[in-house]
Design a protein around this motif. Structure first.
Motif, short mmCIF file in Angstrom:
data_model
loop_
_atom_site.label_atom_id
_atom_site.label_comp_id
_atom_site.label_asym_id
_atom_site.label_seq_id
_atom_site.Cartn_x
_atom_site.Cartn_y
_atom_site.Cartn_z
N GLU A 38 0.83 -1.20 0.00
CA GLU A 38 0.00 0.00 0.00
C GLU A 38 0.87 1.25 0.00
OE1 GLU A 38 -2.40 0.66 3.42
OE2 GLU A 38 -0.83 0.08 4.84
N SER A 107 0.72 -3.30 10.22
CA SER A 107 1.00 -4.53 9.48
C SER A 107 2.50 -4.68 9.24
CB SER A 107 0.20 -4.54 8.17
OG SER A 107 0.18 -5.81 7.59
N THR A 156 -10.24 -8.84 -0.45
CA THR A 156 -10.37 -7.53 0.21
C THR A 156 -11.37 -7.54 1.36
OG1 THR A 156 -11.98 -6.82 -1.47
CG2 THR A 156 -9.65 -6.26 -1.84
N LEU A 159 -9.85 -7.13 4.81
CA LEU A 159 -9.32 -5.84 5.26
C LEU A 159 -10.21 -5.22 6.33
CD1 LEU A 159 -8.30 -4.26 1.83
CD2 LEU A 159 -6.81 -5.42 3.48
N SER A 160 -11.52 -5.23 6.09
CA SER A 160 -12.45 -4.51 6.96
C SER A 160 -13.86 -5.04 6.75
CB SER A 160 -12.41 -3.01 6.64
OG SER A 160 -13.45 -2.30 7.29
N GLY A 166 -12.59 -2.27 0.87
CA GLY A 166 -12.10 -3.20 -0.13
C GLY A 166 -12.25 -2.68 -1.54
N TYR A 169 -9.57 -0.09 -2.16
CA TYR A 169 -8.28 -0.78 -2.27
C TYR A 169 -8.10 -1.36 -3.67
CZ TYR A 169 -4.52 -4.00 -0.78
OH TYR A 169 -3.33 -4.69 -0.65
N ASP A 214 -8.69 -10.96 12.44
CA ASP A 214 -7.68 -10.64 11.44
C ASP A 214 -7.20 -11.93 10.79
OD1 ASP A 214 -5.47 -9.86 9.95
OD2 ASP A 214 -4.77 -8.41 11.44
N HIS A 244 -8.35 -6.89 9.51
CA HIS A 244 -6.94 -6.51 9.54
C HIS A 244 -6.69 -5.01 9.71
CE1 HIS A 244 -2.69 -6.64 8.99
NE2 HIS A 244 -2.71 -6.05 7.81
N GLU A 245 -7.39 -4.20 8.94
CA GLU A 245 -7.11 -2.76 8.96
C GLU A 245 -8.00 -2.07 10.00
OE1 GLU A 245 -7.33 -1.21 4.97
OE2 GLU A 245 -5.39 -2.10 4.44
#
Length: 274
Positions: A38, A107, A156, A159-160, A166, A169, A214, A244-245
């Motif tokens: 990223e 991360s 994705t 991620l959230s 996603g 992203y 996560d 994760h995010e």
């Protein structure tokens, strides 16, 4: 929304693009270290919250990431990334030597931040680790024995819980959507081992935040690493259901509130002992 100013410097392996979000009358400097694949442009809302909290915020796009030079996502030695991050920190210290510095890594950036704190912890007032790659990361364990890296796009949804994260992203041209580079996997493995073997973070106040769900950087693997580096002042917050995010999660305001409350406690304690 706080406006970012971009700048560039000569990094270890080429030009590094950096950003700064300046506060009018800052109480501290927050340095951000982003994750694998990223770039720092995804952290505008984090910077905005920190600027409103009284921080001047800065950070680089790591080599091979975002607007920085280098083959995409290629890192042959993470000590080089730590050195580039140190250039950003030193620039902030030169500009505002009176302000405490808080390092925030997410991360892969959490691994970089932990390694930075081991090498340069004396310049930091606090450390924040978000879903950090530490200890055992199954992605490295699975890829290290392979000769060819599989080209499997990230799911994705990991991620959230917010589907717009996603979607953004996937549409972001500065995000890497291809496979890992084998040299990067080797470098990740070497850095994880180096962090494990170097020792604790000592008295540095550290906040570890992680999503309980996560699936990209699972909690149990990270906890192994946290247990090896944890110093005398570790605060741990695990968010039920979060992925994760955590800075992009549906409870992002809670997460950022926990980060700023932690920073307040550290700054107040540092001021009272000065």
């Amino acid at each position: 929304m706080a406006q970012a100013r971009e700048w560039e410097f000569a990094g270890v392996r080429g030009a590094v693009a950096a950003r700064i979000w300046a506060a009018d009358d800052p109480r501290y400097v927050a340095v951000l270290a982003h994750g694998y694949g990223e770039h720092l442009g995804r952290y505008g809302h984090v910077a905005d919250a920190l600027v409103r909290h009284g921080a001047t915020v800065c950070g680089p796009d790591h080599m091979g990431h975002g607007r920085s030079a280098g083959e995409r996502v290629l890192v042959e030695d993470y000590e080089d990334v730590v050195a580039d991050l140190h250039t950003v920190v030193e620039a902030a210290r030169d500009d505002r030597p009176d302000l405490p510095i808080v390092l925030i890594g997410h991360s892969m950036g959490g691994m970089i931040a932990a390694r930075y704190a081991q090498a340069h912890g004396d310049v930091l007032t606090a450390l924040v680790l978000s879903g950090p790659v530490l200890g055992r990361w199954r992605t490295v364990d699975e890829l290290l024995p392979l000769d060819e890296m599989p080209d499997e796009p990230i799911d994705t949804a990991t991620l959230s819980r917010d589907p717009s994260v996603g979607a953004a992203y996937t549409a972001d041209p500065l995000v890497w959507h291809g496979p890992f580079k084998k040299a990067t996997v080797r470098a990740l493995d070497a850095c994880l081992r180096r962090v494990d073997e170097t020792g604790t973070l000592g008295a540095l106040p550290t906040l570890w935040v992680h999503g309980a769900d996560d699936r990209l950087v699972p909690l149990d693997g990270t906890r192994i690493g946290i247990d090896r580096v944890r110093g005398a002042d570790l605060t741990e917050v695990i968010y039920p259901g979060a992925r994760h995010e955590v800075f992009n999660e549906t409870n992002r305001d809670e997460v950022l509130g926990d980060v700023t409350a932690f920073i307040d406690r550290v700054l107040e304690r540092a001021a009272s002992s000065a």
